[in-house]
Design a protein around this motif. Structure first.
Motif, short mmCIF file in Angstrom:
data_model
loop_
_atom_site.label_atom_id
_atom_site.label_comp_id
_atom_site.label_asym_id
_atom_site.label_seq_id
_atom_site.Cartn_x
_atom_site.Cartn_y
_atom_site.Cartn_z
N HIS A 328 54.61 31.78 38.03
CA HIS A 328 54.09 32.65 36.98
C HIS A 328 53.76 34.06 37.50
CE1 HIS A 328 53.28 28.65 35.09
NE2 HIS A 328 53.67 29.32 34.02
N GLY A 329 54.15 34.33 38.75
CA GLY A 329 53.99 35.68 39.28
C GLY A 329 52.61 36.01 39.78
N ALA A 330 51.78 34.98 40.12
CA ALA A 330 50.41 35.23 40.57
C ALA A 330 50.23 35.01 42.06
CB ALA A 330 49.44 34.32 39.80
N LEU A 331 51.28 34.58 42.75
CA LEU A 331 51.27 34.39 44.20
C LEU A 331 52.64 34.79 44.74
CD1 LEU A 331 49.48 30.98 45.02
CD2 LEU A 331 48.64 33.28 45.50
N PRO A 332 52.76 35.02 46.05
CA PRO A 332 54.07 35.35 46.62
C PRO A 332 55.13 34.30 46.28
CG PRO A 332 52.34 35.78 48.22
CD PRO A 332 51.68 35.09 47.06
N ALA A 333 56.34 34.73 46.10
CA ALA A 333 57.43 33.86 45.67
C ALA A 333 57.72 32.74 46.65
CB ALA A 333 58.69 34.69 45.45
N GLY A 448 22.11 26.94 54.05
CA GLY A 448 23.48 27.23 54.43
C GLY A 448 24.49 26.70 53.44
N VAL A 449 24.16 25.57 52.77
CA VAL A 449 25.08 25.01 51.78
C VAL A 449 25.26 25.98 50.61
CG1 VAL A 449 25.48 23.08 50.20
CG2 VAL A 449 24.41 22.66 52.42
N PHE A 450 24.13 26.56 50.16
CA PHE A 450 24.21 27.54 49.07
C PHE A 450 25.02 28.76 49.48
CE2 PHE A 450 22.65 31.43 47.07
CZ PHE A 450 22.85 31.13 45.74
N LEU A 451 24.79 29.24 50.69
CA LEU A 451 25.50 30.42 51.16
C LEU A 451 27.01 30.16 51.25
CD1 LEU A 451 23.07 31.67 53.95
CD2 LEU A 451 23.44 32.68 51.69
N LEU A 452 27.38 28.94 51.67
CA LEU A 452 28.80 28.61 51.75
C LEU A 452 29.41 28.50 50.36
CD1 LEU A 452 28.70 25.96 54.61
CD2 LEU A 452 29.93 28.13 54.67
N GLY A 453 28.68 27.86 49.43
CA GLY A 453 29.20 27.73 48.07
C GLY A 453 29.29 29.06 47.36
N ALA A 454 28.17 29.81 47.39
CA ALA A 454 28.16 31.12 46.74
C ALA A 454 29.13 32.07 47.44
CB ALA A 454 26.75 31.70 46.76
N GLY A 455 29.22 31.94 48.76
CA GLY A 455 30.15 32.78 49.51
C GLY A 455 31.59 32.50 49.14
N SER A 456 31.92 31.23 48.89
CA SER A 456 33.28 30.88 48.47
C SER A 456 33.62 31.52 47.13
CB SER A 456 33.42 29.35 48.37
OG SER A 456 33.25 28.74 49.62
N LEU A 457 32.65 31.50 46.21
CA LEU A 457 32.87 32.11 44.89
C LEU A 457 32.98 33.63 45.01
CD1 LEU A 457 30.40 29.99 42.73
CD2 LEU A 457 32.89 29.79 42.85
N ALA A 458 32.13 34.23 45.85
CA ALA A 458 32.19 35.68 46.05
C ALA A 458 33.52 36.09 46.70
CB ALA A 458 31.02 36.14 46.92
N ALA A 459 33.96 35.28 47.67
CA ALA A 459 35.25 35.56 48.31
C ALA A 459 36.38 35.45 47.29
CB ALA A 459 35.48 34.59 49.46
N GLY A 460 36.20 34.52 46.34
CA GLY A 460 37.20 34.39 45.28
C GLY A 460 37.26 35.63 44.42
N GLY A 461 36.10 36.23 44.14
CA GLY A 461 36.08 37.47 43.38
C GLY A 461 36.83 38.59 44.09
N LEU A 462 36.64 38.68 45.40
CA LEU A 462 37.37 39.69 46.18
C LEU A 462 38.86 39.38 46.20
CD1 LEU A 462 34.92 40.10 49.22
CD2 LEU A 462 35.19 41.62 47.24
N ALA A 463 39.19 38.07 46.28
CA ALA A 463 40.60 37.69 46.29
C ALA A 463 41.27 38.05 44.97
CB ALA A 463 40.73 36.19 46.55
N VAL A 464 40.54 37.92 43.87
CA VAL A 464 41.09 38.31 42.57
C VAL A 464 41.42 39.79 42.55
CG1 VAL A 464 40.53 38.59 40.12
CG2 VAL A 464 40.02 36.44 41.25
N LEU A 465 40.52 40.61 43.09
CA LEU A 465 40.77 42.06 43.13
C LEU A 465 42.02 42.37 43.95
CD1 LEU A 465 37.13 43.42 43.61
CD2 LEU A 465 38.49 43.34 41.50
N ALA A 466 42.17 41.67 45.09
CA ALA A 466 43.35 41.88 45.93
C ALA A 466 44.62 41.42 45.21
CB ALA A 466 43.18 41.14 47.25
N ALA A 467 44.52 40.27 44.53
CA ALA A 467 45.68 39.75 43.80
C ALA A 467 46.05 40.66 42.63
CB ALA A 467 45.38 38.34 43.30
N LYS A 468 45.04 41.26 42.01
CA LYS A 468 45.31 42.15 40.89
C LYS A 468 46.11 43.36 41.33
CE LYS A 468 42.94 44.15 36.89
NZ LYS A 468 41.63 44.35 36.21
N ALA A 469 45.81 43.85 42.54
CA ALA A 469 46.57 44.98 43.08
C ALA A 469 47.98 44.56 43.51
CB ALA A 469 45.82 45.58 44.26
#
Length: 491
Positions: A328-333, A448-469
């Motif tokens: 669907h064009g959202a990741l490398p071919a 640390g569990v919260f930081l890992l979980g919240a960090g994973s979601l935050a990293a996902g937000g950054l990944a979305v920005l990179a994927a959008k570009a």
């Protein structure tokens, strides 16, 4: 089989699975023997002999979510599942994050844990206790297991399903044998219906904590839906298999819990389920007195193959998710490459096998405690994408809810209830995980569990920005283009 005009054939081998094999994949992905042995004791520590009530209530949001998955799959049968459905309902950003990043991250962490668990139990079963206690040795065997299972997954869905029949059969027969033996042992208490009474719990907090623990042992059945494009009657069979597999899990867990409680009770010493020393591996503690030393080794083997079976299913499902995202064009071919003979996502399968090995080695080198906390944070990610997908069902079908009572119930009321319950579980999980005493690590007074979980979601937000570009066309037109590119099969 033909692909309708305008639809995209991803190259997978259609018609490879039927209802029974789909159910087997769904059950295998949950790792029932492993899940119950590591969760039942923790639940009993919180609510005592009301553990079956917690298992039953924790099942409710899972079943409601399964109905949402079934209805969405009927409308949009695509191996991308949550990615496609959330994109269509809420837009490309939500689809990429909640339907792609979150489930794939949760699965990757779980795969690392499953590989380690399977390797540890295998070494113990073989009598190599010295190696089983050595972190480097366990990690080395885990990487070897990953290589073998990655090869099986890459060679085709039919082979993987055949292997799953054997592994799942061993698990279920072992749990059935253990439960039956425990119930008929001299001195075993008579199971009580009061153990299923959620109103008997002393306070909302303990019961909420127990129910959240129970969400983990049901997670994973949705992996079977990623094979929908390779299943006969792709719009109907995967949804049926999802509901059936969750019901079978409920029956298996309740039977095992009743048997364990009847035999061991909830005492804080000895074999009691209230003994903290037994909490992380209940069946290993109870198997010798219930089955005897020789048959207790079979329990070790069952837990080993349970983790390996779930790992194999993850190696089947995750590459199909990224295959859909690439199509669907959202990741490398490259993620859409299909093996010309085996008709499997060749690159994606190797990628996830290698990525899991990398995560396992990295977390093991940092600290075993860190790996344990990474596993605990998965609960936050599960509640996030299950809840979002259930709400996506309601939003997508919102204009058709009045078409019939069935539509209102199965596409509206039940998914909405499931989505709200999952949202509540997410909020409660986050609240509990902030406590520095939750898990084994903390940082500046935050768990640390919260930081890992919240960090994973935050990293996902950054990944979305990179994927959008990187993939601007998908983020501009994805909400409508995914519909035109869905794959359906017709006889």
């Amino acid at each position: 089989m033909t692909t309708p005009p305008g639809r995209t054939d991803k190259g997978l081998r259609s018609g490879s699975l039927g209802l029974l094999s789909s159910v087997a994949l769904g059950l295998s992905s949950v790792a029932p023997a492993y899940s119950i042995t590591v969760t039942l004791g923790a639940v009993a520590l919180v609510v005592g002999d009301l553990a079956p009530a917690a298992l039953l209530l924790g099942f409710v949001p899972i079943l409601l979510t399964a109905f949402a998955f079934r209805e969405l799959n009927r409308e949009m049968p695509d191996c991308g599942t949550t990615f496609v459905w959330n994109t269509r309902a809420f837009g490309p950003g939500a689809g990429w994050l909640a339907g792609g990043w979150v489930p794939q991250t949760a699965t990757l962490i779980a795969m690392a844990a499953l590989a380690q668990v399977s390797a540890g139990y295998l070494l113990s079963f073989l009598g190599l206790d010295g190696v089983a206690g050595d972190g480097i040795g366990v990690t080395a065997v885990a990487v070897l297991l990953l290589a073998v299972l990655t090869t099986v997954a890459r060679r085709g869905l039919r082979l993987a399903a055949g292997v799953q029949y054997v592994l799942l059969g061993l698990q279920l027969l072992t749990l059935l044998g253990f439960g039956t033996a425990a119930l008929v042992r001299e001195g075993a208490a008579t199971p009580s219906p009061s153990w299923l009474n959620p109103l008997a719990v002393d306070g909302f907090g303990p019961f909420a904590q127990a129910v959240l623990l129970c969400l983990f042992i049901y997670w994973g059945w949705d992996a079977l839906i990623t094979t929908n494009e390779e299943t006969r009657d792709s719009g109907r069979v995967p949804g049926q298999a999802a509901v059936i597999s969750t019901l079978v899990l409920l029956g298996t867990y309740l039977f095992t819990a009743f048997a364990a409680l009847s035999f061991a009770g909830t005492g804080a010493t000895g074999i009691g389920l209230g003994n903290p020393d037994n909490a992380t591996d209940v069946l290993a503690s109870l198997a010798p007195p219930v089955l005897g030393p020789a048959l207790a080794k079979v329990m070790e083997l069952a837990v080993c193959v349970s983790a390996a079976s779930a790992l194999l299913t993850c190696l089947v499902s995750s590459p199909r998710g990224t295959l859909s995202m690439a199509a669907h064009g959202a990741l490398p071919a490259v993620f859409a490459r299909i093996h010309p003979r085996h008709r499997t996502p060749a690159f994606g399968t190797l990628f996830f096998g290698s990525a899991t090995a990398t995560v396992l080695v990295a977390l093991s080198l940092i600290s075993r405690d860190f790996l344990g906390d990474a596993i605990l944070c998965v609960g936050l990610l599960i509640a996030c994408y299950y809840g979002t997908t259930a709400l996506a069902c309601v939003w997508y079908f919102r204009t058709r809810l009045r078409d019939s009572p069935r539509s209102l119930l199965l596409r509206g009321v039940l998914p909405l209830t499931g989505g709200l319950l999952m949202s509540a579980a997410f909020a409660r999980s986050a609240y509990d995980m902030i406590d520095p005493a939750y898990g084994s690590t903390s940082f500046h007074g935050v768990g640390g569990v919260f930081l890992l979980g919240a960090g994973s979601l935050a990293a996902g937000g950054l990944a979305v920005l990179a994927a959008k570009a990187r993939f601007p066309v998908f983020f501009r037109t994805g909400r409508t283009s995914v519909t035109a590119r869905l794959v359906t099969t017709e006889d």
